[in-house]
Each structure stands twice: as C-alpha cells, then as structure tokens.
Enzyme design. Sequence first.
Site, PDB file in Angstrom:
ATOM      1  N   CYS A  30      -5.433   8.051   8.990  1.00  0.00           N
ATOM      2  CA  CYS A  30      -5.775   7.430  10.268  1.00  0.00           C
ATOM      3  C   CYS A  30      -5.561   8.387  11.427  1.00  0.00           C
ATOM      4  CB  CYS A  30      -4.913   6.187  10.489  1.00  0.00           C
ATOM      5  SG  CYS A  30      -5.386   4.800   9.465  1.00  0.00           S
TER       6      CYS A  30
ATOM      7  N   ASP B 299       5.124  19.873   8.211  1.00  0.00           N
ATOM      8  CA  ASP B 299       6.099  20.969   8.185  1.00  0.00           C
ATOM      9  C   ASP B 299       7.403  20.575   7.483  1.00  0.00           C
ATOM     10  OD1 ASP B 299       6.159  19.312  10.669  1.00  0.00           O
ATOM     11  OD2 ASP B 299       8.039  20.381  10.997  1.00  0.00           O
ATOM     12  N   GLN B 300       7.808  19.312   7.601  1.00  0.00           N
ATOM     13  CA  GLN B 300       9.073  18.899   6.972  1.00  0.00           C
ATOM     14  C   GLN B 300       8.922  18.797   5.450  1.00  0.00           C
ATOM     15  OE1 GLN B 300      12.055  18.605   8.780  1.00  0.00           O
ATOM     16  NE2 GLN B 300      10.656  19.578  10.231  1.00  0.00           N
TER      17      GLN B 300
ATOM     18  N   ASP C 218       3.616   0.458  12.348  1.00  0.00           N
ATOM     19  CA  ASP C 218       2.423  -0.108  11.707  1.00  0.00           C
ATOM     20  C   ASP C 218       2.182  -1.566  12.092  1.00  0.00           C
ATOM     21  OD1 ASP C 218       2.131   2.350  10.556  1.00  0.00           O
ATOM     22  OD2 ASP C 218       2.792   1.765   8.562  1.00  0.00           O
TER      23      ASP C 218
ATOM     24  N   ARG D 221      -0.422  14.879  12.756  1.00  0.00           N
ATOM     25  CA  ARG D 221       0.305  14.452  11.550  1.00  0.00           C
ATOM     26  C   ARG D 221       0.728  15.683  10.748  1.00  0.00           C
ATOM     27  NH1 ARG D 221      -2.173   8.947   9.218  1.00  0.00           N
ATOM     28  NH2 ARG D 221      -0.018   8.754   8.547  1.00  0.00           N
TER      29      ARG D 221
ATOM     30  N   ARG E  40      -3.930  10.426   3.897  1.00  0.00           N
ATOM     31  CA  ARG E  40      -2.662  11.069   4.160  1.00  0.00           C
ATOM     32  C   ARG E  40      -1.768  11.160   2.917  1.00  0.00           C
ATOM     33  NH1 ARG E  40       0.060  14.222   7.756  1.00  0.00           N
ATOM     34  NH2 ARG E  40       2.203  13.551   7.980  1.00  0.00           N
TER      35      ARG E  40
ATOM     36  N   ARG F  10      -9.000   0.073   3.630  1.00  0.00           N
ATOM     37  CA  ARG F  10      -8.057   1.042   3.040  1.00  0.00           C
ATOM     38  C   ARG F  10      -6.733   0.384   2.688  1.00  0.00           C
ATOM     39  NH1 ARG F  10      -6.581   5.279   6.760  1.00  0.00           N
ATOM     40  NH2 ARG F  10      -5.072   5.403   5.092  1.00  0.00           N
TER      41      ARG F  10
ATOM     42  N   LYS G  98       0.832  -1.214   0.000  1.00  0.00           N
ATOM     43  CA  LYS G  98       0.000   0.000   0.000  1.00  0.00           C
ATOM     44  C   LYS G  98       0.860   1.255   0.000  1.00  0.00           C
ATOM     45  CE  LYS G  98      -1.680   1.915   3.916  1.00  0.00           C
ATOM     46  NZ  LYS G  98      -1.732   3.344   4.217  1.00  0.00           N
ATOM     47  N   ASN G  99       1.813   1.327   0.950  1.00  0.00           N
ATOM     48  CA  ASN G  99       2.524   2.590   1.118  1.00  0.00           C
ATOM     49  C   ASN G  99       3.522   2.874   0.001  1.00  0.00           C
ATOM     50  OD1 ASN G  99       0.984   3.259   3.294  1.00  0.00           O
ATOM     51  ND2 ASN G  99       2.482   2.610   4.841  1.00  0.00           N
TER      52      ASN G  99
HETATM   53  C1  EPZ Z   1       4.062   6.838   6.776  1.00  0.00           C
HETATM   54  O1  EPZ Z   1       3.334   7.950   7.266  1.00  0.00           O
HETATM   55  C2  EPZ Z   1       3.066   5.724   6.582  1.00  0.00           C
HETATM   56  N1  EPZ Z   1       2.053   6.188   5.639  1.00  0.00           N
HETATM   57  C3  EPZ Z   1       2.431   5.344   7.912  1.00  0.00           C
HETATM   58  O2  EPZ Z   1       1.624   4.198   7.678  1.00  0.00           O
HETATM   59  C4  EPZ Z   1       3.521   4.974   8.918  1.00  0.00           C
HETATM   60  O3  EPZ Z   1       2.938   4.787  10.184  1.00  0.00           O
HETATM   61  C5  EPZ Z   1       4.569   6.090   9.008  1.00  0.00           C
HETATM   62  O4  EPZ Z   1       5.075   6.419   7.690  1.00  0.00           O
HETATM   63  C6  EPZ Z   1       5.755   5.730   9.888  1.00  0.00           C
HETATM   64  O5  EPZ Z   1       6.356   4.558   9.395  1.00  0.00           O
HETATM   65  C7  EPZ Z   1       2.321   6.203   4.332  1.00  0.00           C
HETATM   66  O6  EPZ Z   1       3.375   5.805   3.873  1.00  0.00           O
HETATM   67  C8  EPZ Z   1       1.229   6.687   3.443  1.00  0.00           C
HETATM   68  P1  EPZ Z   1       6.228  10.091   8.847  1.00  0.00           P
HETATM   69  P2  EPZ Z   1       3.985   9.405   7.256  1.00  0.00           P
HETATM   70  O7  EPZ Z   1       6.255  11.356   8.055  1.00  0.00           O
HETATM   71  O8  EPZ Z   1       4.853   9.527   6.071  1.00  0.00           O
HETATM   72  C9  EPZ Z   1       6.572  13.377  12.342  1.00  0.00           C
HETATM   73  C10 EPZ Z   1      -0.271   2.846   7.831  1.00  0.00           C
HETATM   74  O9  EPZ Z   1      -0.885   2.292   8.775  1.00  0.00           O
HETATM   75  N2  EPZ Z   1       6.506  14.355  11.236  1.00  0.00           N
HETATM   76  O10 EPZ Z   1       7.348   9.135   8.701  1.00  0.00           O
HETATM   77  O11 EPZ Z   1       2.872  10.352   7.411  1.00  0.00           O
HETATM   78  C11 EPZ Z   1       5.227  12.673  12.527  1.00  0.00           C
HETATM   79  O12 EPZ Z   1       4.372  13.409  13.344  1.00  0.00           O
HETATM   80  C12 EPZ Z   1       0.222   4.265   7.949  1.00  0.00           C
HETATM   81  O13 EPZ Z   1      -0.066   2.289   6.742  1.00  0.00           O
HETATM   82  C13 EPZ Z   1       6.701  15.687  11.509  1.00  0.00           C
HETATM   83  O14 EPZ Z   1       6.895  16.098  12.652  1.00  0.00           O
HETATM   84  O15 EPZ Z   1       4.860   9.337   8.573  1.00  0.00           O
HETATM   85  C14 EPZ Z   1       5.659  11.339  13.123  1.00  0.00           C
HETATM   86  O16 EPZ Z   1       5.825  11.462  14.500  1.00  0.00           O
HETATM   87  C15 EPZ Z   1      -0.243   4.937   9.177  1.00  0.00           C
HETATM   88  N3  EPZ Z   1       6.659  16.575  10.459  1.00  0.00           N
HETATM   89  C16 EPZ Z   1       7.022  11.093  12.492  1.00  0.00           C
HETATM   90  O17 EPZ Z   1       7.476  12.351  11.995  1.00  0.00           O
HETATM   91  C17 EPZ Z   1       6.448  16.170   9.178  1.00  0.00           C
HETATM   92  O18 EPZ Z   1       6.433  17.047   8.277  1.00  0.00           O
HETATM   93  C18 EPZ Z   1       7.037  10.085  11.345  1.00  0.00           C
HETATM   94  O19 EPZ Z   1       6.058  10.474  10.371  1.00  0.00           O
HETATM   95  C19 EPZ Z   1       6.273  14.812   8.915  1.00  0.00           C
HETATM   96  C20 EPZ Z   1       6.296  13.915   9.957  1.00  0.00           C
END
Ligand code: EPZ
Length: 421
Positions: free
Chosen positions: A117, A125-126, A306, A122, A93, A398, A22-23
């Site tokens: 989710c 900013d990055q 996950d 979420r 997302r 999903r 999926k991802n």
């Molecule tokens: C991806 O989400 C996955 N989704 C998520 O899978 C997964 O839980 C997550 O990565 C972590 O492995 C997709 O790939 C579509 P992150 P993502 O940016 O990219 C913080 C599932 O069940 N952060 O790696 O949104 C954030 O708050 C889903 O399949 C910032 O602070 O996750 C978190 O604490 C749920 N600023 C951490 O980083 C930002 O701009 C990691 O988030 C971005 C993220």
Amino acid sequence: MEKIIVNGPCRLEGEVTISGAKNAAVAILPATLLVAGKCHLENVPNISDIRAFVKILESLGSKIEYVSEHEMIIDNTNIHTTVAPYDLTSKFRASYYLLGALLSRFGNAQISLPGGCNIGARPIDQHIKAFETLGAEVEVKRGNVYATSKKLEASSIFFDVVTVGGTINAILAATLVPGTTTIENCAKEPHIVDVANFLNSVGASIKGAGTDVIKVTGVKSLKQTSSYAIIPDQIEAGTFMVAAAATKGDVLIKNCIPKHMEPISAKLEESGAEVIEYEDSIRVRMNKSPKAINIKTLPYPGFPTDMQPQFGTYLTLATGSSMIVESIWESRFQYTAELVKMGATISYHDRTAMFTGVKELYGSPVKAMDLRAGAAMIIAGLTAHGATEIYDIHHIERGYENIVDKFKALGANIEYEITND
Ligand code: EPZ
C-alpha cells in the site's frame, strides 16, 4: 472494471464471522519454508494477498494442496530456487518474509524490493540490519534485494525503530541458527506472537514474543506434528466494530480475540458506543452520533494505524472536532480527500488531521486509496445518503475476505458492479 456500490444510509444489525488474520497468514506461509516437509494450516483467509503468496511459494517449488477454502497443506520438501519472481514479490510488502525464511534454511535469497500500500516510505533497513547482524551479506541493486551467507551466527539484534516486519524477519532468520539470538526493541503485535506460536509448534525455540525482547535458540530442523490454526484478524474485526457504531447498529462480531481489540474497544467506548466482550466475540451497539475523540496511532498495544482511516471516517459524523495523529505512516491521510468529496470537513497537515463533525455525508464516486482506506470508504458509504461508488477495489480484496457478502448479511445495500470499460 470492478467497483463496489453502497446505497446508504443503513443500520447494520446481526452477526458477522471474522476470517483468519491477513498479517499473520502472510508471515506464516513463508515461515513454512523453514520446514523441509509438510505443514498443515487452518483458518487461512481467502484474500488476494494469500493467493499471490501461494503462487510465489509454488514458483519456488512448494506443493500446495487446498483441503478446503481455508485449510491447506504446504509441502516444502523440494524447494528448487531461492529467487522469488520479481512481478509477484514487487506487488506486496510481505514478500520481504521470504528473505528471512530462505536465508535461514538455504543461506541465500533474492526478491524484488517489496511493494504494498502507498501509505508512506516503507524502508527495510532494519530487516537488513538484522540479517547483517547474523552474518549475512545483503545488497540492494536494480530493484532487487540479494541476501547471502556462508554461515549465520547467533547474535544480538537491537532495532532502532519498532518494526513488525523486521521483528518477524529476525525471528525467521534466527530460527535455524545455532546458539541463542536476542532481539531487542521488538514489535508486540498479535500476529508476531502467532508466527512464534506456529514456529514453536513445529519445533522452534522462541521465547518472549509479545514482549520487547525475544530470544530465539536455533534448532537443527523443524517438523510439523499437528495442524496450526491462524488467529482471527484484529483489523477486520475492528472494521466491523466501527461500521456497527457508525451506522448506529447492533452487531455481534464472532471469532475474534477481545484482548486484541482493546485499543479499538476503548476508543469506541470513549465515543459513546457500547462494547460488550464475550469469550471469542464482541457486540457493538450504538444509538446516537459519536462524541468527538482524539487518537494517536502507536505500535501495539497502542491504537493501530491500520484502524486509523476507519475511525477517521466514523469521526466525520461526530459531535464536535476530533484530532488524529498518525505516527506510523506519513501518507495515511490520503483517504480524507475522498471523504471531503462526500461532504466531510477535514483538514490535515503533516501527521495531524482535524475532523469537524458534519450532520451527514452524501454518496459520491470515491477511490479506495489503499486497503484500509478502501474499508473506510465502505463505512462512509454505509452512513452516507445516496449511492457511493468505490473504485480501485483490488486494494480492498487484498485483505478483506468476502467483504460485500459480509456487509450484505448485516443488512447493507451493497453490491459489486462489473462493467466492460
Ligand atoms: C506491518 O507493516 C503491517 N503489514 C502493516 O499493515 C501495518 O500498518 C504496520 O505493520 C504497522 O502496524 C504487514 O504485517 C504485512 P513496520 P510493516 O515495519 O511491517 C518504519 C495493512 O493495512 N520502518 O512495523 O511494513 C516504517 O517506515 C498493512 O494491513 C523503518 O524505518 O511495518 C514505519 O514508520 C499496511 N525501517 C514503522 O517503522 C524498517 O526497516 C513501522 O513499520 C522497517 C520499518
């Protein structure tokens, strides 16, 4: 209303074939927007997030032809708008990948603030920092994100936190930008490597994906010469591995990449399960209650967040007390209240949960609080005595293809029930 009913307990036995990731797919579909032509994708999972992405791409002007259930040709020659529909992008997302792809090819993009989710704050900013570092202007107002740029320029991006989506978005945004962009403190998840492999297969120049420094050298244009097959889903495979161990079963999980499964295999083995790796499959066998273990979720190659709800469920029946520290998503213990309804003993504070093993769970009505929590409720239902009714199953759909049929083929007593209320 649709629900899933599981009558337990059962012992899973047999073989299951894992679908495309999926991802990876939710990033590769928007990545095709960088190609002003046709892209042929294989091993695309048939899940609702992908069906939603197909609708979004079509609304932008993509022509999408399904060659078979898991194979599609996307023609992005005539994209007529860079404004993605609010109602569709606000629901999940991964719509944030439209920003990087559209910005790179057309110099502007508009989406709603991404949904997804409910597992914690979420922020993006990055992602925004990466686009701005490349010279884009980004504004967030009235629930929408607007990104524009007259000309993007290669630069150095350093992420303050390790972010999967931010890393992929930075790659997408830099792919057509002249010069070399260096991205540091990158996430290393398998689907990041898959997106880079797809883009390289259509002519991009991306080096270092899978490490914490990625270099993207911009190319003028991209063109596909052969079809690209999406990798198998690490989390779907992990979910079946845990379900096999939780039901004291014996399951061969086919079409997975054992290397990607290592953090999950290691924790299953620590709990007493037998995990046998083959070239592209894994067998999980278990004949006793699991030993209590401790887990801390971390970015890849650490233990994946996950898989946290599925392991939490497994550990409700362990001998002794287990501790899970969730370091990625602060609200990812909501599912524990549902397990408590089924007889589990769990307490949590902030990002740490304690699971004190009980002898058995009993079936009860529960909710799929989010995608992975929903999968966890199915595992709970498979181990529990009596009927577990799982509500809000749209979350599960999903990200898991044919989950009911796959569990049924392994011997589970599981059904969909549709009622008119
Ligand atoms: C991806 O989400 C996955 N989704 C998520 O899978 C997964 O839980 C997550 O990565 C972590 O492995 C997709 O790939 C579509 P992150 P993502 O940016 O990219 C913080 C599932 O069940 N952060 O790696 O949104 C954030 O708050 C889903 O399949 C910032 O602070 O996750 C978190 O604490 C749920 N600023 C951490 O980083 C930002 O701009 C990691 O988030 C971005 C993220």
